[in-house]
Enzyme design. Structure first.
Site, PDB file in Angstrom:
ATOM      1  N   PHE A   1     -33.859   0.678   3.126  1.00 46.74           N
ATOM      2  CA  PHE A   1     -32.896   1.264   4.058  1.00 46.74           C
ATOM      3  C   PHE A   1     -33.184   2.755   4.186  1.00 46.74           C
ATOM      4  O   PHE A   1     -34.092   3.282   3.519  1.00 46.74           O
ATOM      5  CB  PHE A   1     -31.455   1.012   3.577  1.00 46.74           C
ATOM      6  CG  PHE A   1     -31.110   1.733   2.290  1.00 46.74           C
ATOM      7  CD1 PHE A   1     -31.477   1.198   1.068  1.00 46.74           C
ATOM      8  CD2 PHE A   1     -30.434   2.951   2.308  1.00 46.74           C
ATOM      9  CE1 PHE A   1     -31.172   1.863  -0.116  1.00 46.74           C
ATOM     10  CE2 PHE A   1     -30.129   3.616   1.135  1.00 46.74           C
ATOM     11  CZ  PHE A   1     -30.496   3.073  -0.082  1.00 46.74           C
TER      12      PHE A   1
ATOM     13  N   ASP B   1     -24.827   9.592  -5.471  1.00 46.66           N
ATOM     14  CA  ASP B   1     -25.181  10.295  -4.240  1.00 46.66           C
ATOM     15  C   ASP B   1     -26.655  10.630  -4.302  1.00 46.66           C
ATOM     16  O   ASP B   1     -27.188  10.936  -5.374  1.00 46.66           O
ATOM     17  CB  ASP B   1     -24.348  11.564  -4.050  1.00 46.66           C
ATOM     18  CG  ASP B   1     -24.399  11.991  -2.587  1.00 46.66           C
ATOM     19  OD1 ASP B   1     -23.801  11.306  -1.747  1.00 46.66           O
ATOM     20  OD2 ASP B   1     -25.067  13.000  -2.278  1.00 46.66           O
TER      21      ASP B   1
HETATM   22  P1  IMP Z   1     -25.853   8.673   0.252  1.00 44.58           P
HETATM   23  O1  IMP Z   1     -26.204   8.860  -1.158  1.00 44.58           O
HETATM   24  O2  IMP Z   1     -25.393   7.270   0.517  1.00 44.58           O
HETATM   25  O3  IMP Z   1     -24.926   9.721   0.790  1.00 44.58           O
HETATM   26  O4  IMP Z   1     -27.225   8.763   1.055  1.00 44.58           O
HETATM   27  C1  IMP Z   1     -27.727   9.959   1.589  1.00 44.58           C
HETATM   28  C2  IMP Z   1     -28.825   9.649   2.576  1.00 44.58           C
HETATM   29  O5  IMP Z   1     -30.031   9.370   1.856  1.00 44.58           O
HETATM   30  C3  IMP Z   1     -28.586   8.483   3.520  1.00 44.58           C
HETATM   31  O6  IMP Z   1     -29.123   8.834   4.775  1.00 44.58           O
HETATM   32  C4  IMP Z   1     -29.363   7.352   2.883  1.00 44.58           C
HETATM   33  O7  IMP Z   1     -29.812   6.425   3.850  1.00 44.58           O
HETATM   34  C5  IMP Z   1     -30.520   8.102   2.262  1.00 44.58           C
HETATM   35  N1  IMP Z   1     -30.983   7.406   1.068  1.00 44.58           N
HETATM   36  C6  IMP Z   1     -30.363   7.338  -0.137  1.00 44.58           C
HETATM   37  N2  IMP Z   1     -31.059   6.585  -0.991  1.00 44.58           N
HETATM   38  C7  IMP Z   1     -32.134   6.145  -0.293  1.00 44.58           C
HETATM   39  C8  IMP Z   1     -33.204   5.280  -0.636  1.00 44.58           C
HETATM   40  O8  IMP Z   1     -33.313   4.726  -1.747  1.00 44.58           O
HETATM   41  N3  IMP Z   1     -34.095   5.058   0.338  1.00 44.58           N
HETATM   42  C9  IMP Z   1     -34.014   5.621   1.572  1.00 44.58           C
HETATM   43  N4  IMP Z   1     -33.019   6.406   1.948  1.00 44.58           N
HETATM   44  C10 IMP Z   1     -32.077   6.664   1.020  1.00 44.58           C
END
Ligand code: IMP
Length: 197
Positions: free
Chosen positions: A151, A76
């Site tokens: 992303f 996460d």
């Molecule tokens: P999760 O860990 O998938 O819940 O991501 C949480 C949020 O952070 C989401 O909106 C992802 O798009 C963003 N996010 C996580 N890792 C990255 C990254 O490496 N680059 C840009 N956004 C990220």
């Protein structure tokens, strides 16, 4: 060694694969009978709690299947902006889907203090073990969205470990060499396969 990454985000799987395959791991998306787990993300105060909830849900997902004894990885992450008191932090996903990157730039409009960091918590779990690794990538929020790579918040995040470009302008290899996720996964990989002394 095979690692099953429980995530719906294929960008994360390719990033993890580019980081862990040179270390001898084969990373695949966790799929059971053609279905990927869909996590219920608790509205928790920290990404650690969210990651712990994800690993519990993933282990439940493989229970009773032939993958039950596999090594499972969850992760996460979030973007923590200093001048916004750490917002969006654990709510990064929700904020990206609602106000999006333009909304974050609007909140930061006219703000000279643009420090921020990406944080990641990766948890790996297998028979008889669960291990957590953390990684941080410090940087700045840009004034505009730049770049089509990566992303999420990549087009508005300029990592301090880079050369002034946003993560949206970095190649996958460049991002993997400095990202929060890469750092968290490296900690996890060293636990799985400690360097020989
Ligand atoms: P999760 O860990 O998938 O819940 O991501 C949480 C949020 O952070 C989401 O909106 C992802 O798009 C963003 N996010 C996580 N890792 C990255 C990254 O490496 N680059 C840009 N956004 C990220």
């Amino acid at each position: 060694m095979r690692i099953l990454f429980a995530t719906g985000n294929e960008n994360k799987v390719s990033e993890a694969s580019s980081i862990l395959s040179p270390l001898g791991y084969h990373v695949e998306t966790l799929v059971v009978n053609g279905i990927k787990p869909e996590f219920i993300e608790p509205q928790a105060d920290g990404i650690e709690a969210v990651a712990l909830s994800k690993i519990e849900q993933a282990r439940e997902f493989v229970k009773g299947t032939q993958l039950e004894s596999s090594i499972i990885l969850v992760e996460d992450s979030g973007l923590f902006i200093d001048s916004l008191g750490g917002f969006p932090g654990p709510y990064s996903s929700y904020v990206e889907k609602t106000i999006g990157l333009p909304g974050i730039l609007q909140l930061m409009s006219g703000e000279p203090a643009r420090g921020a960091e990406f944080r990641a918590v990766a948890i790996v779990s297998g028979e008889g073990f669960t291990f957590t690794g953390e990684g941080i990538s410090p940087g700045e929020i840009s004034n505009e969205m730049i770049g089509q790579m990566g992303f999420g918040y990549d087009p508005i995040f300029i990592p301090h470990d880079g050369d002034g470009r946003t993560c949206g302008e970095l190649s996958p290899e460049e991002k993997s060499s400095i990202s929060h996720r890469a750092k968290a996964l490296k900690v996890v990989s060293e636990f799985l396969n400690p360097p020989s002394k």
